[in-house]
Design a protein around this motif. Structure first.
Motif, PDB file in Angstrom:
ATOM      1  N   VAL A 284       0.821  -1.213   0.000  1.00  0.00           N
ATOM      2  CA  VAL A 284       0.000   0.000   0.000  1.00  0.00           C
ATOM      3  C   VAL A 284       0.855   1.263   0.000  1.00  0.00           C
ATOM      4  O   VAL A 284       0.334   2.368  -0.181  1.00  0.00           O
ATOM      5  CB  VAL A 284      -0.940   0.019   1.227  1.00  0.00           C
ATOM      6  CG1 VAL A 284      -1.812  -1.224   1.248  1.00  0.00           C
ATOM      7  CG2 VAL A 284      -0.156   0.138   2.539  1.00  0.00           C
ATOM      8  N   GLY A 285       2.165   1.112   0.200  1.00  0.00           N
ATOM      9  CA  GLY A 285       3.019   2.278   0.380  1.00  0.00           C
ATOM     10  C   GLY A 285       3.667   2.824  -0.868  1.00  0.00           C
ATOM     11  O   GLY A 285       4.048   3.994  -0.917  1.00  0.00           O
ATOM     12  N   ALA A 286       3.784   1.999  -1.915  1.00  0.00           N
ATOM     13  CA  ALA A 286       4.460   2.449  -3.137  1.00  0.00           C
ATOM     14  C   ALA A 286       3.589   3.411  -3.932  1.00  0.00           C
ATOM     15  O   ALA A 286       2.363   3.281  -3.964  1.00  0.00           O
ATOM     16  CB  ALA A 286       4.829   1.242  -3.997  1.00  0.00           C
ATOM     17  N   GLU A 287       4.230   4.363  -4.590  1.00  0.00           N
ATOM     18  CA  GLU A 287       3.483   5.268  -5.461  1.00  0.00           C
ATOM     19  C   GLU A 287       3.004   4.544  -6.707  1.00  0.00           C
ATOM     20  O   GLU A 287       1.938   4.850  -7.248  1.00  0.00           O
ATOM     21  CB  GLU A 287       4.353   6.464  -5.842  1.00  0.00           C
ATOM     22  CG  GLU A 287       4.678   7.394  -4.671  1.00  0.00           C
ATOM     23  CD  GLU A 287       5.440   8.624  -5.103  1.00  0.00           C
ATOM     24  OE1 GLU A 287       5.645   8.794  -6.336  1.00  0.00           O
ATOM     25  OE2 GLU A 287       5.822   9.419  -4.228  1.00  0.00           O
ATOM     26  N   PRO A 299      -3.045   0.821  -7.316  1.00  0.00           N
ATOM     27  CA  PRO A 299      -4.440   0.519  -6.950  1.00  0.00           C
ATOM     28  C   PRO A 299      -4.594   0.058  -5.508  1.00  0.00           C
ATOM     29  O   PRO A 299      -5.630   0.297  -4.887  1.00  0.00           O
ATOM     30  CB  PRO A 299      -4.833  -0.584  -7.941  1.00  0.00           C
ATOM     31  CG  PRO A 299      -3.552  -1.117  -8.488  1.00  0.00           C
ATOM     32  CD  PRO A 299      -2.574  -0.002  -8.441  1.00  0.00           C
ATOM     33  N   PHE A 300      -3.563  -0.590  -4.943  1.00  0.00           N
ATOM     34  CA  PHE A 300      -3.649  -1.068  -3.563  1.00  0.00           C
ATOM     35  C   PHE A 300      -3.625   0.085  -2.551  1.00  0.00           C
ATOM     36  O   PHE A 300      -3.973  -0.110  -1.384  1.00  0.00           O
ATOM     37  CB  PHE A 300      -2.507  -2.028  -3.249  1.00  0.00           C
ATOM     38  CG  PHE A 300      -2.578  -3.346  -3.969  1.00  0.00           C
ATOM     39  CD1 PHE A 300      -3.780  -3.825  -4.471  1.00  0.00           C
ATOM     40  CD2 PHE A 300      -1.441  -4.115  -4.141  1.00  0.00           C
ATOM     41  CE1 PHE A 300      -3.849  -5.040  -5.138  1.00  0.00           C
ATOM     42  CE2 PHE A 300      -1.493  -5.337  -4.793  1.00  0.00           C
ATOM     43  CZ  PHE A 300      -2.697  -5.796  -5.303  1.00  0.00           C
ATOM     44  N   ALA A 301      -3.196   1.276  -2.983  1.00  0.00           N
ATOM     45  CA  ALA A 301      -3.167   2.423  -2.081  1.00  0.00           C
ATOM     46  C   ALA A 301      -4.574   2.926  -1.769  1.00  0.00           C
ATOM     47  O   ALA A 301      -4.768   3.689  -0.820  1.00  0.00           O
ATOM     48  CB  ALA A 301      -2.338   3.557  -2.685  1.00  0.00           C
ATOM     49  N   GLY A 456       4.822  -1.695   2.983  1.00  0.00           N
ATOM     50  CA  GLY A 456       5.143  -0.284   2.845  1.00  0.00           C
ATOM     51  C   GLY A 456       4.287   0.608   3.718  1.00  0.00           C
ATOM     52  O   GLY A 456       4.389   1.841   3.658  1.00  0.00           O
ATOM     53  N   PHE A 457       3.451   0.010   4.545  1.00  0.00           N
ATOM     54  CA  PHE A 457       2.569   0.776   5.434  1.00  0.00           C
ATOM     55  C   PHE A 457       3.381   1.457   6.524  1.00  0.00           C
ATOM     56  O   PHE A 457       4.277   0.863   7.113  1.00  0.00           O
ATOM     57  CB  PHE A 457       1.544  -0.165   6.072  1.00  0.00           C
ATOM     58  CG  PHE A 457       0.657   0.475   7.097  1.00  0.00           C
ATOM     59  CD1 PHE A 457      -0.367   1.329   6.715  1.00  0.00           C
ATOM     60  CD2 PHE A 457       0.845   0.217   8.452  1.00  0.00           C
ATOM     61  CE1 PHE A 457      -1.196   1.913   7.663  1.00  0.00           C
ATOM     62  CE2 PHE A 457       0.021   0.790   9.402  1.00  0.00           C
ATOM     63  CZ  PHE A 457      -1.005   1.642   9.012  1.00  0.00           C
ATOM     64  N   SER A 458       3.025   2.715   6.803  1.00  0.00           N
ATOM     65  CA  SER A 458       3.717   3.474   7.843  1.00  0.00           C
ATOM     66  C   SER A 458       2.748   4.463   8.454  1.00  0.00           C
ATOM     67  O   SER A 458       2.162   5.298   7.756  1.00  0.00           O
ATOM     68  CB  SER A 458       4.926   4.213   7.264  1.00  0.00           C
ATOM     69  OG  SER A 458       5.566   4.991   8.254  1.00  0.00           O
ATOM     70  N   ASP A 459       2.565   4.361   9.769  1.00  0.00           N
ATOM     71  CA  ASP A 459       1.680   5.260  10.497  1.00  0.00           C
ATOM     72  C   ASP A 459       2.411   5.681  11.771  1.00  0.00           C
ATOM     73  O   ASP A 459       2.515   4.894  12.709  1.00  0.00           O
ATOM     74  CB  ASP A 459       0.364   4.551  10.828  1.00  0.00           C
ATOM     75  CG  ASP A 459      -0.644   5.465  11.516  1.00  0.00           C
ATOM     76  OD1 ASP A 459      -0.214   6.360  12.277  1.00  0.00           O
ATOM     77  OD2 ASP A 459      -1.861   5.283  11.313  1.00  0.00           O
TER      78      ASP A 459
END
Length: 529
Positions: A284-287, A299-301, A456-459
């Motif tokens: 989900v983290g990649a552009e 699309p996963f973002a 790629g998730f970051s919170d």
């Protein structure tokens, strides 16, 4: 014998006995689908590797086959009376390594510092540790950043090495498995455990013999005096080896052959829920994804795409058709006995293709897209078949999935190196606490945490809360924080849970044991009947 536990939460910590009448209390021939990835005890935090390490090396504290913590190389442990940030461990005296070296506090300091290093897959378990120091030849103090009441739970799979042996053989550093590094410690061992490595041909055969100088002689059955381990990936070949007597014990009886093993003369079969769930991870983290046909976007973002995929998975069909009833569908990213699990988390969404297609249209992907799914083919029960079933399910919402199935020795580095956009993974929780899941799977990938977060998730807010868990001593406050973190994780939807895995062990009538919910076989507990 075939016992199927339906009360998952209560049964996962329970065990099922496999009993038999003995012919010989010596050699036990063992097979499973997966081989140990390495012999470096701090390199790979994954089931089959850790299982082999438990025969050769030992931690300070161990979980027995019933999941209970008991002393191993430490005889006692307690918080310091003078400093709440310090745990004091009293070590077992008179223990020697297989090479004859004496075990003492210097080896513990060395081993824990080694396990905290960057290339160690166990570093998250020690992320709260600021210092390890010897307070005497058989006393070790572990200093944490704030009180950590759960630290002992994190030590049950962290093995102790001999400092002198490691230094003499250039094995001070942990093998960088993801980079393809080959080291002395990846091919050689020197532990304190009940069995000594006699010979090994990776992916073919490993032989272990009883350690005659083992400190546990007289305390454990130790009926097995020789272990011959053979990895057999093919399910039909593996079960045939059991039924024809070529092997005595297999951990992963294929679901399609349960009845054959159950009905066979001279065989025992036990089925029990495992402390492990199976899920898909999404980048989900990649552009922009590297393995899709959408240019300039990911699309996963879009959480709507992730939710569409979540409700496009027919978990009941996977349970009935792929797993033949041998799974427990779930919407949770943790098994029931783990602290933080709730019935609400366990609920999984209804299979709803119409609603899923509406979400895809709303997200701007009504025409679908193409993406690669990376899947292991030798790690989890019917792993490749699960992925094949999902390919067809995602096709119903316009997502064309190209399946790439590889042995886990090639699959896991894809996650570690950030080279996959969509993957299948399984996760057990040996500490029985949610913090383990958050540290490895949800925290931003950093030097000390998030090593299995391939999304790629970051919170930053979640990261701060995760770090605070280890030092929170007020149980009510900690429980509330865990609940809030799970709510945030549910909203993020970076993983798509499928089911909790179910264990099926088969054994000849020469031996008796119990099924370990962590699938961690420890042969020193086996008995001959």
């Amino acid at each position: 014998m075939n016992t199927r536990y339906t009360a998952f939460g209560a049964a996962l910590l329970a065990t099922t006995a496999l009993t038999a009448s003995a012919v010989s209390a010596e050699t036990l021939r063992w097979a499973r689908a997966a081989e140990a990835l390495t012999l470096d005890p701090h390199s790979q935090n994954e089931g089959p590797t850790t299982t082999l390490m438990h025969q050769i090396y030992e931690p300070l504290i161990i979980r027995n086959m019933e999941g209970e913590m008991e002393p191993a190389l430490a005889t006692s442990w307690e918080p310091s009376a003078d400093d709440g940030n310090v745990w004091v461990f009293t070590l077992r005296e008179g223990v020697t390594f297989h090479g004859g070296e004496e075990f003492d506090s210097a080896d513990v300091v060395f081993s824990l510092n080694r396990a905290m290093s960057e290339t160690s897959n166990f570093k998250e378990l020690l992320s709260s540790v600021s210092e390890v120091r010897a307070a005497g030849p058989y006393t070790v103090e572990i200093v944490t950043d704030g009180p950590n009441p759960l630290l002992p739970n994190n030590l049950t799979n962290i093995m102790m090495m001999d400092e002198g042996w490691a230094m003499a053989n250039g094995a001070e550093a942990v093998q960088d498995y993801a980079a393809g590094e080959d080291t002395f410690s990846a091919r050689n061992t020197n532990g304190t455990g009940p069995y000594v490595l006699t010979s090994r041909e990776a992916d073919v055969r490993t032989v272990l013999t009883a350690n005659s100088d083992y400190w546990g002689v007289g305390e454990f059955p130790l009926a097995v005096t020789e272990i011959v381990f053979t990895p057999i990936q093919n399910p039909a070949t593996r079960v045939a080896a059991l039924l024809t007597g070529e092997v005595d014990f297999i951990q992963d009886v294929p679901v399609q052959d349960l009845a054959r093993v159950e009905e066979a003369d001279g065989m025992g079969l036990a089925t029990a829920p495992q402390n492990r769930n199976i899920f898909f991870g999404l980048n989900v983290g990649a552009e922009d994804l590297g393995n899709d046909n959408v240019e300039g976007a990911n699309p996963f973002a879009d959480v709507r795409v992730r939710e569409a995929m979540n409700i496009a998975i027919n978990r009941d069909a996977i349970q009935q058709v792929v797993m033949r009833g041998q799974s427990d569908p779930t919407g949770a990213m943790l098994p029931p006995p783990v602290a933080g699990w709730t019935e609400e988390l366990e609920e999984y969404p209804a299979y709803d293709i119409e609603a899923a297609n509406a979400l895809m249209e709303e997200a701007g992907y009504g025409d679908g897209f193409e993406v690669q799914l990376d899947c292991p083919n030798d790690r989890y029960i019917n792993d490749e078949a699960i992925c094949q079933a999902a390919v067809g399910m995602f096709a119903q919402i316009g997502i064309t999935v190209n399946l790439s199935a590889l042995p886990r020795a090639q699959h896991f580095p894809l996650i570690a190196n950030g080279e996959t956009d969509f993957y299948l993974l399984g996760w057990g929780v040996p500490t029985y606490d949610s913090e383990y899941v958050f540290n490895f799977l949800y925290h931003t990938r950093t030097e000390g945490r998030g090593s299995w977060n391939g999304t790629g998730f970051s919170d930053p807010e979640m990261d701060e809360m995760i770090v605070a868990l280890s030092s929170e001593t007020d149980l009510d406050v900690r429980d509330a924080a865990v609940a809030e973190l799970w709510a945030m994780a549910e909203e993020a939807r970076i993983y798509l849970p499928i089911h909790h895995q179910v264990l099926n062990w088969g054994i000849s009538d020469d031996w008796s044991t119990v099924v370990d919910a962590d699938d961690q076989v420890k042969f020193k507990y086996f008995e001959a009947d």
